[in-house]
Design an enzyme around this catalytic site. Structure first.
Site, PDB file in Angstrom:
ATOM      1  N   ILE A   1       0.034  -9.947  -6.346  1.00 34.42           N
ATOM      2  CA  ILE A   1      -0.002 -10.392  -7.946  1.00 34.42           C
ATOM      3  C   ILE A   1      -0.561  -9.470  -8.781  1.00 34.42           C
ATOM      4  CG2 ILE A   1      -0.272 -12.314  -9.198  1.00 34.42           C
ATOM      5  CD1 ILE A   1       2.059 -12.545  -6.781  1.00 34.42           C
TER       6      ILE A   1
ATOM      7  N   ARG B   1      11.778  -6.235 -16.500  1.00 35.25           N
ATOM      8  CA  ARG B   1      12.497  -5.299 -16.218  1.00 35.25           C
ATOM      9  C   ARG B   1      12.684  -4.256 -17.283  1.00 35.25           C
ATOM     10  NH1 ARG B   1      16.424  -8.612 -12.072  1.00 35.25           N
ATOM     11  NH2 ARG B   1      14.953  -8.528 -10.495  1.00 35.25           N
TER      12      ARG B   1
ATOM     13  N   GLN C   1       4.941  20.044  -8.863  1.00 37.88           N
ATOM     14  CA  GLN C   1       5.542  21.138  -8.472  1.00 37.88           C
ATOM     15  C   GLN C   1       5.385  22.385  -9.472  1.00 37.88           C
ATOM     16  OE1 GLN C   1       6.941  21.490  -5.577  1.00 37.88           O
ATOM     17  NE2 GLN C   1       7.717  23.518  -5.522  1.00 37.88           N
TER      18      GLN C   1
ATOM     19  N   GLU D   1       9.254  -5.541  -9.736  1.00 35.75           N
ATOM     20  CA  GLU D   1      10.308  -6.248 -10.659  1.00 35.75           C
ATOM     21  C   GLU D   1      11.558  -6.144 -10.170  1.00 35.75           C
ATOM     22  OE1 GLU D   1       9.046  -8.283 -12.612  1.00 35.75           O
ATOM     23  OE2 GLU D   1       7.091  -7.478 -13.338  1.00 35.75           O
TER      24      GLU D   1
ATOM     25  N   SER E   1      14.693  -0.901  -6.809  1.00 34.14           N
ATOM     26  CA  SER E   1      16.133   0.001  -7.017  1.00 34.14           C
ATOM     27  C   SER E   1      17.222  -0.525  -6.422  1.00 34.14           C
ATOM     28  CB  SER E   1      15.943   1.265  -6.864  1.00 34.14           C
ATOM     29  OG  SER E   1      14.767   1.908  -7.750  1.00 34.14           O
TER      30      SER E   1
HETATM   31  C1  LIG Z   1       1.355  -2.659  -7.158  1.00 32.46           C
HETATM   32  C2  LIG Z   1       2.366  -3.818  -6.956  1.00 32.46           C
HETATM   33  C3  LIG Z   1       2.365  -4.825  -7.946  1.00 32.46           C
HETATM   34  C4  LIG Z   1       3.186  -6.156  -7.854  1.00 32.46           C
HETATM   35  N1  LIG Z   1       3.212  -6.983  -8.479  1.00 32.46           N
HETATM   36  C5  LIG Z   1       3.809  -8.094  -8.447  1.00 32.46           C
HETATM   37  C6  LIG Z   1       3.391  -9.247  -9.437  1.00 32.46           C
HETATM   38  O1  LIG Z   1       2.884  -9.179 -10.248  1.00 32.46           O
HETATM   39  N2  LIG Z   1       4.201 -10.411  -8.953  1.00 32.46           N
HETATM   40  C7  LIG Z   1       5.031 -10.427  -7.939  1.00 32.46           C
HETATM   41  O2  LIG Z   1       5.473 -11.696  -7.467  1.00 32.46           O
HETATM   42  N3  LIG Z   1       5.154  -9.493  -7.120  1.00 32.46           N
HETATM   43  C8  LIG Z   1       4.486  -8.414  -7.233  1.00 32.46           C
HETATM   44  N4  LIG Z   1       4.760  -7.331  -6.574  1.00 32.46           N
HETATM   45  C9  LIG Z   1       5.585  -7.462  -5.267  1.00 32.46           C
HETATM   46  C10 LIG Z   1       7.008  -6.543  -5.589  1.00 32.46           C
HETATM   47  O3  LIG Z   1       7.606  -7.270  -6.566  1.00 32.46           O
HETATM   48  C11 LIG Z   1       7.604  -6.558  -4.126  1.00 32.46           C
HETATM   49  O4  LIG Z   1       7.003  -5.585  -3.375  1.00 32.46           O
HETATM   50  C12 LIG Z   1       8.964  -6.246  -4.372  1.00 32.46           C
HETATM   51  O5  LIG Z   1       9.926  -7.124  -4.966  1.00 32.46           O
HETATM   52  C13 LIG Z   1       9.734  -5.796  -3.041  1.00 32.46           C
HETATM   53  O6  LIG Z   1       9.607  -6.711  -1.942  1.00 32.46           O
HETATM   54  P1  LIG Z   1       8.888  -6.582  -0.511  1.00 32.46           P
HETATM   55  O7  LIG Z   1       7.671  -5.790  -0.593  1.00 32.46           O
HETATM   56  O8  LIG Z   1       8.993  -7.614   0.204  1.00 32.46           O
HETATM   57  O9  LIG Z   1      10.075  -5.471  -0.076  1.00 32.46           O
HETATM   58  P2  LIG Z   1      11.334  -6.029   0.744  1.00 32.46           P
HETATM   59  O10 LIG Z   1      12.070  -6.851  -0.060  1.00 32.46           O
HETATM   60  O11 LIG Z   1      11.154  -6.454   2.228  1.00 32.46           O
HETATM   61  O12 LIG Z   1      12.286  -4.519   0.861  1.00 32.46           O
HETATM   62  C14 LIG Z   1      12.041  -3.364   1.496  1.00 32.46           C
HETATM   63  C15 LIG Z   1      13.004  -2.415   1.258  1.00 32.46           C
HETATM   64  O13 LIG Z   1      14.240  -2.962   1.646  1.00 32.46           O
HETATM   65  C16 LIG Z   1      15.207  -2.892   0.658  1.00 32.46           C
HETATM   66  N5  LIG Z   1      16.086  -4.275   0.542  1.00 32.46           N
HETATM   67  C17 LIG Z   1      15.591  -5.420   0.759  1.00 32.46           C
HETATM   68  N6  LIG Z   1      16.782  -6.298   0.668  1.00 32.46           N
HETATM   69  C18 LIG Z   1      17.960  -5.419   0.480  1.00 32.46           C
HETATM   70  C19 LIG Z   1      19.313  -5.584   0.440  1.00 32.46           C
HETATM   71  N7  LIG Z   1      19.594  -7.009   0.182  1.00 32.46           N
HETATM   72  N8  LIG Z   1      20.199  -4.762   0.251  1.00 32.46           N
HETATM   73  C20 LIG Z   1      19.604  -3.273   0.211  1.00 32.46           C
HETATM   74  N9  LIG Z   1      18.085  -3.047   0.231  1.00 32.46           N
HETATM   75  C21 LIG Z   1      17.363  -4.027   0.485  1.00 32.46           C
HETATM   76  C22 LIG Z   1      14.501  -2.892  -0.590  1.00 32.46           C
HETATM   77  O14 LIG Z   1      15.037  -2.172  -1.982  1.00 32.46           O
HETATM   78  C23 LIG Z   1      13.192  -2.017  -0.314  1.00 32.46           C
HETATM   79  O15 LIG Z   1      13.673  -0.565  -0.166  1.00 32.46           O
HETATM   80  C24 LIG Z   1       3.863  -6.111  -6.614  1.00 32.46           C
HETATM   81  C25 LIG Z   1       4.086  -5.006  -5.723  1.00 32.46           C
HETATM   82  C26 LIG Z   1       3.133  -3.767  -5.781  1.00 32.46           C
HETATM   83  C27 LIG Z   1       3.182  -2.938  -4.798  1.00 32.46           C
END
Ligand SMILES: Cc1cc2nc3c(=O)[nH]c(=O)nc-3n(C[C@H](O)[C@H](O)[C@H](O)COP(=O)(O)OP(=O)(O)OC[C@H]3O[C@@H](n4cnc5c(N)ncnc54)[C@H](O)[C@@H]3O)c2cc1C
Length: 641
Positions: free
Chosen positions: A220, A318, A440, A467, A470
């Site tokens: 968060i 976003r 680079q 947010e 990609s």
């Molecule tokens: C520095 C930082 C700040 C953040 N700040 C906040 C915040 O303020 N509030 C908050 O709530 N969260 C926050 N986050 C969390 C962030 O929003 C999540 O990490 C993000 O939404 C991805 O979720 P995950 O890490 O569980 O990855 P996952 O959802 O497990 O995804 C892992 C990979 O799988 C891919 N993937 C997942 N599902 C699919 C699909 N259906 N099709 C194709 N590809 C897919 C994703 O694109 C990614 O490449 C933060 C994260 C970081 C690192």
């Protein structure tokens, strides 16, 4: 350092010439009598604000970026501690009252348009991305408090004076505006990131009428803040079809949680900070794990509306990441360009070596394209929200323009919904690409900490992740496009024919080239729809013909029916972004002929990219999808059935 606004001709072009100020000022002032005497006066005041920010970030933040990166933030006795440099920066922001920028005057704000705040965010991020992120959780949360209250109907208006009379969270808004507090957006959990349907944090309504939240949120940003928007599961939610109460996205509700109270006896915490992440970049921004245990919370809106509120907040966020990424692109390009001008190799500055010149030219071209997209998304979102607000302020009585306004809102919404995922996707991906190129171009010293470009690379890496990753942006963009075609195939055929006609007969050769990009996008979409529909049709074999239309118009299973299109979603998104930029720049050059070279440069880069992407969409994918289907027992069963 030079003022980050004054030294940026492209940014100045928008503020000084291209932004639709007549509409933006009118919608922001809404006929109030405490406003500016004219549009020119308003724009001059906005310009003062932007110049102030440009100077402040250049002088007070950028020179300290390396130190901020080195010092980071730390957790001490359950509280996040800012090192002196960072604390000084936020003292300064408080002093110049920047957290008040877009709030209405009656709430102590400067009543600036949202686009001004986004321009400020770009300049903040150019100075330091992590400072920008934390800054964003001040005003961003204050505006969400106001917007949510308006949406749920807990804000009242003085219709004659065209201003807000009262709003539910006025005290919290003032606390944030004064710089004494900030907030956060708590969505992610250990087992639920992109997959929001898997969220487990729960909220229960006690016999005393108070909601209480229990669960853990991770990653968060600025989670050490006071006001947390927490999305949680509620058993009483109106269930979606086929779901038990509290399940799926319809089982989510939005809450406002006050994480602590400060009193004479010190701070009393209602939500605990369980840890602060050590990250690859963004060192001056705290990324916290927050634990809620029967923590009192206020329900926002109705039970079951959590996803709706979250989407509103995420749309703005976003667009914010689009501008943030743009700031990192700008920093990377400028660092690379300056170094390339002074570093000599084989008898000349490396900037004059073709390969380096090509990289720099592409970076410059892409920045102008992303900014065009960013401005379009931002203005569209701002006008949507302000038109909705105007409708509420005026109420049903005497609202002679209600029908026209509804049409305008629908138009802006449609356009913003189409452009926002393209912006988030492209800007974030390009921030990483440009920061890597900056490293680079610097050669060996680029890999060394003190030059600061490796920091840009580390800071950029998270932009395609938070947010909405990609991949999630690409899936959204693809599904929106395909669904629109499936719902209204005639409109698609008509637009495709118009684009083909323009590609052949437009008088301006550049317009013909832009139309050809559109034709290529239509070809890609048509191919993906045809593939998707043929899969669907094969599943309809043996059913009465009369049911086909109904099945084709509705009853789509996104997981099963869109497999081929999902495989190509990123490629389609890249094509759509190139097309959207070309169209935006084409419109610009019609009003400002001096912008034609910007369009020429973009089209020259976009044409081969789009051809390549289209070719991949048309000719690849079957083998991989076959392998995936073979590995998926459910799909194999369906095939056999
Ligand atoms: C520095 C930082 C700040 C953040 N700040 C906040 C915040 O303020 N509030 C908050 O709530 N969260 C926050 N986050 C969390 C962030 O929003 C999540 O990490 C993000 O939404 C991805 O979720 P995950 O890490 O569980 O990855 P996952 O959802 O497990 O995804 C892992 C990979 O799988 C891919 N993937 C997942 N599902 C699919 C699909 N259906 N099709 C194709 N590809 C897919 C994703 O694109 C990614 O490449 C933060 C994260 C970081 C690192």
């Amino acid at each position: 350092m030079a003022n980050f606004f004054l030294d940026n001709d492209d940014l100045r072009f928008y503020l000084e010439r291209a932004l639709p100020w007549d509409t933006l000022v009118a919608m922001t002032e809404m006929g109030r009598d405490d406003g500016y005497a004219s549009v020119d006066e308003a724009v001059a005041a906005y310009r003062d604000v932007v110049e102030l920010v440009g100077e402040l970030v250049a002088d007070e933040i950028a020179p300290h970026a390396l130190r901020l990166d080195h010092e980071g933030v730390r957790l001490e006795n359950g509280e996040v501690v800012f090192p002196k440099t960072l604390a000084r920066i936020f003292d300064k922001l408080r002093e110049v009252e920047l957290h008040r920028m877009c709030l209405p005057r009656e709430l102590g704000g400067m009543n600036c348009p949202f686009v001004l705040y986004m321009i400020a965010c770009e300049m903040f991020a150019r100075a330091d991305a992590s400072v920008m992120t934390h800054y964003g959780f001040h005003l961003g949360i204050a505006m969400a408090l106001l917007l949510f209250s308006v949406r749920e109907g807990s804000t009242t208006f003085d219709r004659d004076a065209r201003r807000i009379a009262s709003t539910r969270w006025a005290d919290a808004i003032e606390e944030i505006a004064s710089g004494a507090a900030w907030g956060s957006m708590d969505i992610t959990e250990p087992d639920a990131g992109s997959d929001m349907a898997a969220l487990r944090t729960r909220a229960e309504l006690g016999a005393d009428g108070v909601w209480r939240v229990t669960g853990q949120k991770i990653f968060i940003t600025s989670g050490h803040g006071k006001y947390h928007f927490v999305i949680a599961r509620t058993d009483g939610a109106v269930p979606r079809q086929g779901m038990a109460p509290g399940e799926g996205l319809g089982g989510l509700s939005m809450f406002l949680v006050k994480a602590y109270d400060d009193g004479p006896g010190g701070r009393v915490r209602h939500a605990q900070i369980a840890g602060v992440e050590e990250k690859m970049g963004h060192h001056a921004s705290a990324t916290a794990t927050i634990v809620f245990e029967d923590t009192p919370a206020e329900l926002v809106g109705e039970v079951g509306e959590g996803f709706k509120y979250m989407l509103t907040m995420m749309n703005n966020a976003r667009i914010g990441v689009g501008f943030e990424a743009l700031g990192v692109c700008e920093a990377s390009y400028r660092a690379a360009k300056a170094y390339a001008a002074e570093r000599w190799s084989m008898g000349k500055p490396i900037a004059r070596h073709e390969l380096i010149a090509d990289m720099l030219d592409e970076m410059k071209t892409d920045i102008a394209g992303i900014r065009a997209l960013a401005m379009e998304a931002c203005v569209g979102e701002e006008l949507t929200q302000k038109l909705e607000l105007e409708a509420m302020v005026l109420g049903a009585e005497g609202d002679v323009d209600a029908k026209r306004r509804e049409r305008e809102i629908a138009r802006h919404k449609r356009r913003t919904r189409a452009v926002t995922p393209l912006l988030k996707y492209l800007a974030a991906e390009k921030a990483v690409e440009m920061a890597r190129r900056a490293v680079q171009i610097h050669g060996g010293v680029g890999y060394i900490r003190e030059t600061g470009v490796e920091k840009l690379y580390r800071d950029a890496a998270v932009m395609p992740i938070y947010e909405g990753t990609s991949q999630i942006q690409a899936l959204m963009a693809m599904k929106d496009r395909l669904s629109a075609v499936i719902k209204a195939p005639q409109a698609f055929v008509r637009k495709a024919a118009q684009a083909r006609f323009r590609a052949m007969s437009a008088r301006d050769p550049l317009e013909r080239r832009v139309a050809r990009l559109t034709v290529a996008c239509h070809q890609a979409v048509q191919h993906l729809v045809a593939k998707t529909a043929s899969e669907k049709l094969s599943g309809l074999r043996g059913r009465p013909l009369g049911t086909w239309l109904g099945e084709l118009k509705g009853g789509w299973d996104p997981k099963r029916d869109f497999a081929y299109a999902m495989l190509h979603a990123e490629r389609l998104t890249q094509m759509l972004a190139d097309e959207a930029i070309a169209k935006a720049l084409l419109r610009q050059q019609a009003r400002f002929p001096e912008r034609r070279p910007v369009l020429v440069a973009h089209v020259e880069r976009a044409e081969p990219r789009v051809r390549f992407l289209l070719d991949r969409i048309l000719t690849t994918g079957e083998r991989l999808l076959g392998d995936l289907a073979a590995a998926d027992p459910e799909a194999s069963e369906r095939e056999a059935g």
